[in-house]
Design an enzyme around this catalytic site. Structure first.
Site, short mmCIF file in Angstrom:
data_model
loop_
_atom_site.label_atom_id
_atom_site.label_comp_id
_atom_site.label_asym_id
_atom_site.label_seq_id
_atom_site.Cartn_x
_atom_site.Cartn_y
_atom_site.Cartn_z
N HIS A 191 0.89 -1.17 0.00
CA HIS A 191 0.00 0.00 0.00
C HIS A 191 0.92 1.21 0.00
CE1 HIS A 191 -3.47 -2.53 1.22
NE2 HIS A 191 -2.50 -3.25 1.77
N ASP B 117 2.40 -6.90 2.50
CA ASP B 117 1.19 -6.18 2.93
C ASP B 117 1.60 -4.87 3.61
OD1 ASP B 117 -1.45 -5.51 3.29
OD2 ASP B 117 -1.81 -6.91 4.94
N HIS C 265 -9.05 -10.29 -0.68
CA HIS C 265 -8.88 -10.12 0.77
C HIS C 265 -10.06 -10.85 1.39
CE1 HIS C 265 -8.47 -7.41 4.45
NE2 HIS C 265 -9.68 -7.88 4.58
O1 DOR Z 1 -3.90 -4.38 8.08
C1 DOR Z 1 -4.24 -4.04 6.95
N1 DOR Z 1 -4.03 -2.78 6.51
N2 DOR Z 1 -4.86 -4.92 6.16
C2 DOR Z 1 -5.40 -4.56 4.98
O2 DOR Z 1 -5.96 -5.41 4.35
C3 DOR Z 1 -5.34 -3.16 4.53
C4 DOR Z 1 -4.21 -2.46 5.14
C5 DOR Z 1 -4.23 -0.95 4.96
O3 DOR Z 1 -4.51 -0.50 3.84
O4 DOR Z 1 -3.91 -0.24 5.90
#
Ligand code: DOR
Length: 428
Positions: free
Chosen positions: A67, A312, A186
């Site tokens: 991300h 992730d 997901h």
């Molecule tokens: O812990 C997480 N944070 N899991 C996710 O699926 C999304 C992610 C986020 O975008 O912060």
């Protein structure tokens, strides 16, 4: 040797369970020219020489799940800082999720991401956006998937926001397949304490938190597996966290279902106990699970039931995490630490260095059709020189991400990227 631009001498190339073999890597015009036994004294003419003795030679790694927060949440991370963390962490290919603001559900957002990557890191790491599965990630209407694929999206996902409609998921899998892309799901039943960030069990009871049961993940994964079998189409399950889902995937694979899956270093190294004391750095979705789940996941990555590792990487600002557990967002950042954490598992004999290369390079590049260096002549000269003996403290100053929300903060890790080359050129 004529045309050779770079000679990397005496690095150790991992091979399966053994200690690896010492090699010389010769590079010409951005590609692998030759991989020869070390001290073979292959003449390199005018080429730049690098003494890599004591260093491990790895292909540049691929992270199929990050991300990077741009556009919209640049205070957490932006594409330049995320790619800096990737470059220093050993990642040459980075696939970024669509949960930006605006969501990456239009070609203009995909193009903006690609432009930002090219402007900030023109020689790579290479960015491969993942398009939204549904408009606005709302789960109702499919995103314009053909437009997104045309703009450069290499996969589709509603990451972070589970798709509850099986019909929407079925259509998404069909369209994605027509476009030669994979759906990354997901898996989380949204009716069961979604994103609570802590496992449902004794610990959540003790803390008085609403835990999320592991079965919330497995229920959605089962739906996806059944759809994949019914449609005879592929589906990829994101950040698998528990034994129950591993067993489901093994069962599905034994039936020939085209399911693949990923997990992350934190699920292989930490248990729910890390959240005791209400530490929001350990709040992640799906949550950290039990020791039994950790053991099942370790076996699953060894055996290929879980196909790939991903970070992730989910950066958040300090002020967002420094609140009470319930109010903190889920997520841990991982691009800076993933390789050293995986090396911990190699040192402990849980994985081999060959597993590491399979899980972080060969398998993800195969799944998502990304450039891969197998050290064969003509392969892209994308590689990492990794110093396994270098210990370093995980702290904000040692991380290249804007964020430092990692449950490994304050830990000393062993193993660090010494240099990272893409197309034969040093990027860090
Ligand atoms: O812990 C997480 N944070 N899991 C996710 O699926 C999304 C992610 C986020 O975008 O912060």
């Amino acid at each position: 040797m004529s045309g050779c631009q770079l000679a990397v001498r005496g690095a150790t190339l991992p091979d399966g369970r053994g200690k690896g073999r010492r090699v010389d890597l010769l590079v010409a015009r951005g590609k692998v020219l030759e991989l020869a036994p070390a001290a073979g004294k292959t003449p390199a003419g005018e080429a730049e020489e690098i003494d890599a003795s004591g260093l491990v030679l790895l292909p540049s790694l691929t992270d199929a799940h990050t991300h990077l927060r741009e556009p919209g949440y640049e205070y957490k991370e932006d594409i330049a800082s995320g790619l800096s963390a990737a470059a220093h962490g050993g990642f040459g290919n980075v696939m970024c999720m669509a949960n930006t603001n605006p969501v990456n559900d239009s070609a203009s957002v995909t193009e903006l991401m690609l432009d930002r990557a090219k402007d900030s890191w023109p020689r790579g790491p290479r960015l491969f956006p993942i398009g939204a599965l549904t408009r606005g990630l709302a789960g109702r209407e499919l995103a314009p998937m053909a437009e997104l694929a045309e703009a450069g999206c290499v996969a589709f996902s509603n990451d972070g926001v589970p798709v509850s409609s099986s019909e929407v998921m079925r259509r998404a899998m069909e369209y994605a397949s027509d476009l030669g892309r994979r759906v990354i799901d997901h898996c989380e039943d949204p009716s069961m304490n979604p994103a609570s960030g802590v496992n449902d069990g004794v610990l959540s009871g003790r803390l008085g938190l609403d835990g999320q049961p592991d079965v919330a993940e497995t229920i959605q994964a089962a739906r996806d597996v059944l759809l994949a079998e019914y449609l005879d189409l592929p589906v990829h399950l994101a950040h698998v966290s528990c034994r129950r889902t591993v067993e489901l995937i093994a069962w599905a694979k034994s039936r020939g279902v085209r399911v693949t899956a990923e997990t992350c270093p934190h699920y292989l190294l930490l248990t729910e106990e890390r959240a005791a004391g209400f530490d929001s750095l350990a709040k992640v979705n799906p949550p950290l699970r039990t020791r039994d789940d950790v053991l099942a996941l370790r076996q699953a990555v060894r055996e290929g039931v879980v196909d790939i590792l991903v970070t992730d990487h989910a950066p958040h600002a300090d002020c967002e995490k420094e609140v009470e557990f319930d109010a903190a967002p889920c997520g841990v950042c991982g691009l800076d630490t993933a390789l050293a954490l995986t090396w911990t598992l190699v040192r402990e004999g849980e994985l081999t260095a060959g597993d590491l290369v399979r899980l972080w390079a060969e398998a993800p590049c195969g799944l998502f059709d990304l450039p891969l260096n197998r050290f064969r002549p003509g392969d892209p000269a994308d590689f990492v020189l990794f110093d396994p003996g270098r210990s370093w403290l995980v702290c904000p100053d040692s991380l290249h991400s804007k964020a430092a929300n990692t449950p490994f903060l304050g830990r000393t890790l062993e193993g660090r990227v010494r240099a990272h080359f893409l197309g034969g050129r040093k990027i860090v």
